[in-house]
Write an enzyme that holds these catalytic residues in place. Structure first.
Site, mmCIF file in Angstrom:
data_model
loop_
_atom_site.group_PDB
_atom_site.id
_atom_site.type_symbol
_atom_site.label_atom_id
_atom_site.label_comp_id
_atom_site.label_asym_id
_atom_site.label_seq_id
_atom_site.Cartn_x
_atom_site.Cartn_y
_atom_site.Cartn_z
ATOM 1 N N TYR A 157 -8.129 10.221 -25.628
ATOM 2 C CA TYR A 157 -9.001 10.181 -24.449
ATOM 3 C C TYR A 157 -8.644 11.310 -23.463
ATOM 4 O O TYR A 157 -9.523 12.035 -22.978
ATOM 5 C CB TYR A 157 -8.847 8.810 -23.781
ATOM 6 C CG TYR A 157 -9.705 8.581 -22.570
ATOM 7 C CD1 TYR A 157 -11.061 8.290 -22.687
ATOM 8 C CD2 TYR A 157 -9.163 8.631 -21.283
ATOM 9 C CE1 TYR A 157 -11.850 8.064 -21.567
ATOM 10 C CE2 TYR A 157 -9.940 8.396 -20.154
ATOM 11 C CZ TYR A 157 -11.285 8.110 -20.305
ATOM 12 O OH TYR A 157 -12.064 7.887 -19.195
ATOM 13 N N LYS A 161 -10.915 14.441 -22.225
ATOM 14 C CA LYS A 161 -11.251 14.633 -20.809
ATOM 15 C C LYS A 161 -10.705 15.955 -20.274
ATOM 16 O O LYS A 161 -11.304 16.569 -19.384
ATOM 17 C CB LYS A 161 -10.737 13.447 -19.979
ATOM 18 C CG LYS A 161 -11.430 12.123 -20.320
ATOM 19 C CD LYS A 161 -12.913 12.185 -20.020
ATOM 20 C CE LYS A 161 -13.633 10.872 -20.247
ATOM 21 N NZ LYS A 161 -15.070 10.957 -19.933
HETATM 22 P P1 NAP Z 1 -18.234 1.694 -19.620
HETATM 23 O O1 NAP Z 1 -18.540 0.672 -18.586
HETATM 24 O O2 NAP Z 1 -17.442 1.337 -20.823
HETATM 25 O O3 NAP Z 1 -19.606 2.395 -20.059
HETATM 26 C C1 NAP Z 1 -19.615 3.422 -21.009
HETATM 27 C C2 NAP Z 1 -20.976 4.001 -21.063
HETATM 28 O O4 NAP Z 1 -20.981 5.057 -22.041
HETATM 29 C C3 NAP Z 1 -22.015 2.976 -21.504
HETATM 30 O O5 NAP Z 1 -23.180 3.124 -20.736
HETATM 31 C C4 NAP Z 1 -22.292 3.355 -22.953
HETATM 32 O O6 NAP Z 1 -23.609 3.133 -23.372
HETATM 33 C C5 NAP Z 1 -22.059 4.863 -22.919
HETATM 34 N N1 NAP Z 1 -21.787 5.368 -24.253
HETATM 35 C C6 NAP Z 1 -20.700 5.135 -25.020
HETATM 36 N N2 NAP Z 1 -20.833 5.765 -26.196
HETATM 37 C C7 NAP Z 1 -22.033 6.400 -26.172
HETATM 38 C C8 NAP Z 1 -22.730 7.222 -27.093
HETATM 39 N N3 NAP Z 1 -22.215 7.520 -28.293
HETATM 40 N N4 NAP Z 1 -23.934 7.730 -26.732
HETATM 41 C C9 NAP Z 1 -24.479 7.428 -25.522
HETATM 42 N N5 NAP Z 1 -23.848 6.649 -24.606
HETATM 43 C C10 NAP Z 1 -22.654 6.142 -24.933
HETATM 44 O O7 NAP Z 1 -17.447 2.910 -18.974
HETATM 45 P P2 NAP Z 1 -17.381 3.461 -17.488
HETATM 46 O O8 NAP Z 1 -16.123 2.984 -16.900
HETATM 47 O O9 NAP Z 1 -18.656 3.249 -16.774
HETATM 48 O O10 NAP Z 1 -17.166 5.015 -17.810
HETATM 49 C C11 NAP Z 1 -18.189 5.974 -17.668
HETATM 50 C C12 NAP Z 1 -17.555 7.350 -17.784
HETATM 51 O O11 NAP Z 1 -16.554 7.483 -16.777
HETATM 52 C C13 NAP Z 1 -16.851 7.595 -19.113
HETATM 53 O O12 NAP Z 1 -17.015 8.934 -19.495
HETATM 54 C C14 NAP Z 1 -15.400 7.311 -18.792
HETATM 55 O O13 NAP Z 1 -14.533 7.987 -19.652
HETATM 56 C C15 NAP Z 1 -15.330 7.840 -17.373
HETATM 57 N N6 NAP Z 1 -14.204 7.304 -16.593
HETATM 58 C C16 NAP Z 1 -14.118 5.964 -16.339
HETATM 59 C C17 NAP Z 1 -13.024 5.502 -15.600
HETATM 60 C C18 NAP Z 1 -12.847 4.047 -15.264
HETATM 61 O O14 NAP Z 1 -11.792 3.703 -14.738
HETATM 62 N N7 NAP Z 1 -13.808 3.179 -15.499
HETATM 63 C C19 NAP Z 1 -12.062 6.409 -15.154
HETATM 64 C C20 NAP Z 1 -12.194 7.745 -15.436
HETATM 65 C C21 NAP Z 1 -13.287 8.188 -16.159
HETATM 66 P P3 NAP Z 1 -24.017 1.897 -24.321
HETATM 67 O O15 NAP Z 1 -23.466 0.656 -23.693
HETATM 68 O O16 NAP Z 1 -25.522 1.977 -24.326
HETATM 69 O O17 NAP Z 1 -23.435 2.188 -25.667
#
Ligand code: NAP
Length: 249
Positions: A157, A161
């Protein structure tokens, strides 16, 4: 709310839930027409689009696995024939498959790189001509503090990133003279499904590491995305901005 994104078309990947959903709602609240991309969460994405329409905004859903190059090509073709342009691209789709390096399988490594890094590459690659033709636009890539600091158990991951940061800066250099701004947001730990699985004790340990002593909210990331998408950020490119309660300072 200021309608400073009126007339803009925004594609947000992975916008059915979590941070992507908050970004889609925020861009729509500023007047953008939002394309809510999803992979598995069709119903959730449709709810987001409905919520936007019920606030008086415009939104459509589109299904696409961003890790699939051909599917991305088709999605972009369809969107351009339907809307004529994309002004704002938010590469938010992302997954984790955590493991310590001794146990991490090649499949776990590849899968995370394919969605997070190659997915970001695919959409930018397919939309690059559109941005050049429009002589402007905003690309916002969602990285992570894990990509800035590294994180034990997240080699795949964090590599994906950190890769997004290199991709962001390179494309910012390539497209800068054409008025296209390319930036990365590096969230810290944000309350979404991705962090919901944390045990009480790991959550408490995590909060201890954050200067602001709390996890962030998706809307706090979305507020920055809306700013970067607007003309207020026209002279900001190639930057990595942390929304992390001070974790990575
Ligand atoms: P999440 O709640 O797990 O949601 C992930 C999202 O990514 C979902 O909408 C999912 O869509 C989509 N996704 C996954 N695989 C996909 C694919 N192959 N094609 C299209 N869409 C896909 O995660 P989140 O926390 O909102 O994270 C969103 C972003 O922020 C990510 O890039 C994550 O790495 C980043 N981030 C999150 C955090 C945190 O603490 N939450 C921290 C740093 C960075 P479906 O459900 O439709 O599959």
């Amino acid at each position: 709310m200021e309608q400073n994104l009126q007339g803009k078309v925004a594609l947000v990947t992975g916008a059915g839930r979590g941070i992507g959903k908050a970004i889609a709602l925020e861009l729509a609240a500023h007047g953008a027409m939002v394309i809510v991309n999803y992979n598995g969460s069709k119903e959730a994405a449709e709810k987001v689009a409905e919520e936007i329409r019920s606030m008086g905004g415009q939104a459509v859903c589109c299904s696409c696995n961003v890790a699939d190059a051909e599917a991305c090509e088709q999605m972009v073709k369809d969107l351009l024939s339907q809307f004529g342009k994309v002004d704002i691209l938010v590469n938010n789709a992302g997954i984790t498959k955590d493991n310590l390096i001794l146990r991490m399988t090649e499949e776990e490594f590849d899968r995370v790189l394919d969605v997070n890094l190659k997915g970001t590459y695919h959409t930018i690659r397919q939309l690059a001509k559109n941005f050049l033709k429009n002589k402007g636009g905003k690309i916002i890539n969602i990285s992570s503090v894990s990509g800035v600091l590294g994180n034990a158990g997240q080699a795949n991951y964090a590599a994906s990133k950190a890769g997004i940061i290199g991709l962001t800066k390179s494309i910012a250099r390539e497209l800068g003279s054409r008025n296209v701004c390319v930036n990365a947001i590096a969230p810290g730990f944000i309350e979404t499904d991705m962090t919901a699985a944390l045990s009480e004790s790991s959550r408490a340990a995590l909060e201890e590491r954050i200067p602001m002593k709390r996890l962030g909210q998706a809307r706090e990331v979305a507020a920055l995305a809306a700013f970067l998408a607007s003309d207020k950020a026209d002279y900001i490119t190639g930057q990595v901005i942390c929304v992390d309660g001070g974790m990575a300072m």
